[in-house]
Design a protein around this motif. Structure first.
Motif, PDB file in Angstrom:
ATOM      1  N   LEU A 132       0.832  -1.215   0.000  1.00 55.24           N
ATOM      2  CA  LEU A 132       0.000   0.000   0.000  1.00 55.24           C
ATOM      3  C   LEU A 132       0.861   1.257   0.000  1.00 55.24           C
TER       4      LEU A 132
ATOM      5  N   ALA B 125      -5.064   4.132  -1.318  1.00 61.25           N
ATOM      6  CA  ALA B 125      -4.048   3.276  -0.700  1.00 61.25           C
ATOM      7  C   ALA B 125      -3.755   3.727   0.734  1.00 61.25           C
TER       8      ALA B 125
ATOM      9  N   GLY C 281      -4.435   1.680   4.125  1.00 59.35           N
ATOM     10  CA  GLY C 281      -3.309   1.517   5.032  1.00 59.35           C
ATOM     11  C   GLY C 281      -3.655   1.886   6.460  1.00 59.35           C
TER      12      GLY C 281
END
Length: 534
Positions: free
Chosen positions: A284, A505, A509
């Motif tokens: 990520l 992302a 995360g």
């Protein structure tokens, strides 16, 4: 009369070659990381010199990361079979050939074949071999220092890469940067006699099916996105092949393991929750970095029409803050849980991208991005300082090389996916927006609207207004002004949509990091600690 060697002199002489070897290994890592930075800030110069397109160069950058990711597991196994030292040399030579091709390339095809494909294969051999050689050539505290030195070299390359590449490209030529890479590789190879090979004592069987499935899996997904970006066909088929191959790879590895046969990688590694979450975080982080580092250089060079040096300076807050925070966090985080630092890293990264998105259409100069870049860079610095240690902590000493290879593969795949997907989304948005605005224009005649739609369907392309003015030189002034207005309004929206990839992302995360915090962390299974498994 000759002076007899004292114990102190002997120790100093023995320490000389290891110190030199550590420096050479750090130089190899520096070249590996700075290579992509050089390409990112040189996009407009490469496009102009080779008479190619932004999307073509962007695809080559993503392809290089893809090849490295697709072959890195195989590269680690090749190093086991032919010797880590030999794999290290072959990796360096592959990189040198790719850089040499960049120095003399006259077409995008040469860049794709030699720099992206051959250089990517070189990286897939180099990274796992380097980790094994560090482990086998140094011991104890010295080993930790060398790992830290090589990590610092990567961080420095990430920090100064945009500035160094921008300076060389603006005042010399982007080709000079790659010539310097060849020089550095030659210096590293000149000290190869200092390297002691590390014997491999594990099973020597080859899992050919696993190797093919790993290449088809990671390669099919990113290649499908690149084909979509270039307007090609069979995109769905490529993505389906990639997804199916990854699923088959998981099944195949478990089946081979149950039968006691050699596997490309040991599926037992994934029994550790910490390891699974760690490589997810690594992927990520790299998706976010890849998406950001393809969108921003294009914005700076195509929208603000910056040269490479100006683009490098504008990106400096991101890279320098990442470097500084990574060093600070490594020193100050001894009594803090890595998972909490990782959570703050993803939080800061997400905040920085969120702040960046509304600024993009309004910024008239690169330094207008400084605050969100500093925030995002600080987040990346926290992640860089902790993710590797967090991921590899529960792994037994004898399996650390294999685990590090999987960790590197996840990062390389994430980087190539971020580069390809953010670029593809950007061009798709540009095509849709430009076509919609052209068709609703009251200035453009119907024939012009159809030509615009057809041109974008064949080859969507990010272009500066200066480039567009040259293409429209024979058109009436009102047509020129209207198309330039549409281009001016379309590009920021396309770049904003591209930044949604690193934003997504970052958000995933953050959620991933909350799962990390709920799991008790171990320092090392080598000392008897049991890894957290299902």
């Amino acid at each position: 009369m000759t002076e007899e060697p004292t114990a102190e002199n002997t120790a100093e002489q023995a320490a000389g070659p290891p110190r030199l070897l550590a420096l050479l290994l750090a130089m190899a890592m520096f070249v590996l990381v700075v290579d992509t930075s050089l390409m990112n800030v040189s996009i407009s110069s490469v496009v102009r010199d080779l008479d190619t397109t932004v999307s073509g160069v962007q695809a080559a950058i993503a392809l290089e990361a893809l090849v490295s990711a697709a072959f890195i597991l195989i590269g680690g196994k090749v190093g086991d079979l032919i010797g880590r030292k030999r794999a290290y040399v072959l990796g360096l030579l592959g990189y040198a050939i790719g850089a040499s091709a960049m120095a003399f390339a006259q077409s995008l095809t040469a860049i794709v074949i030699f720099w992206a494909v051959l250089g990517g294969i070189g990286a897939s051999l180099l990274l796992p071999a380097m980790q094994s050689l560090i482990h086998g050539n140094f011991e104890g505290a010295e080993q930790k220092k060398v790992y830290a030195l090589v990590g610092a070299a990567a961080a420095i390359a990430a920090a100064v890469g945009p500035l160094l590449g921008g300076f060389i490209t603006t005042y010399l030529s982007w080709r000079v940067g790659f010539v310097l890479e060849v020089v550095v590789v030659a210096i590293v190879l000149s000290g190869i006699k200092l390297v002691r090979d590390v014997p491999y004592t594990g099973p020597r069987g080859i899992d050919l099916v696993g190797a093919v499935l790993s290449v088809l899996g990671m390669g099919g997904i990113v290649l499908g996105i690149l084909v979509w970006q270039e307007g090609g066909e069979a995109v769905g088929a490529l993505l389906a092949v990639g997804a199916a191959a990854l699923a088959l790879l998981a099944y195949w590895l478990l089946r081979r393991k149950r039968r006691g046969r050699p596997t490309l990688l040991d599926p037992e590694l994934f029994r550790s929750k910490i390891f699974r979450l760690g490589i997810s975080g690594q992927m990520l982080q790299q998706i976010a970095l890849g998406g950001t580092m393809i969108a921003l250089p294009i914005y700076l060079q195509m929208v603000l029409e910056y040269n490479a040096m100006q683009a490098g300076l504008s990106l400096a807050p991101l890279s320098l803050s990442m470097f500084a925070v990574a060093l600070l966090a490594a020193k100050k985080s001894e009594d803090r849980r890595p998972s909490k630092i990782i959570r703050w890293g993803f939080v800061l990264l997400t905040i920085g991208i969120v702040a960046l998105i509304p600024i993009v259409p309004r910024a008239e100069f690169g330094w207008g991005l400084i605050v969100p870049l500093l925030i995002a860079g600080s987040g990346l610095g926290l992640l860089v300082s902790q993710l590797n240690n967090y991921t590899l902590a529960p792994i037994e000493e004898r399996r650390i090389s294999e685990a590090a290879g999987v960790n590197s593969a996840a990062g390389s795949f994430g980087l190539s996916f971020g580069l390809a997907f953010a670029g593809a989304i950007m061009l798709a948005t540009l095509s849709i927006t430009f076509t919609t605005m052209a068709q609703s224009s009251t200035v453009l005649p119907q024939t012009e609207q159809q030509q615009v739609a057809q041109a974008l369907e064949d080859d969507a392309e990010v272009m500066s207004n200066t480039q567009l003015e040259q293409l429209l030189a024979n058109q009436p002034p009102e047509i020129q002004n209207e198309i330039i207005r549409i281009n001016t309004d379309s590009r920021p929206l396309a770049l904003q949509v591209a930044l949604l990839i690193p934003l997504l992302a970052g958000l995933i995360g953050v959620l991933n990091s909350f799962r990390m915090i709920r799991i008790p962390e171990t320092t090392s299974t080598a000392s008897g600690a049991r890894p957290d498994v299902l």
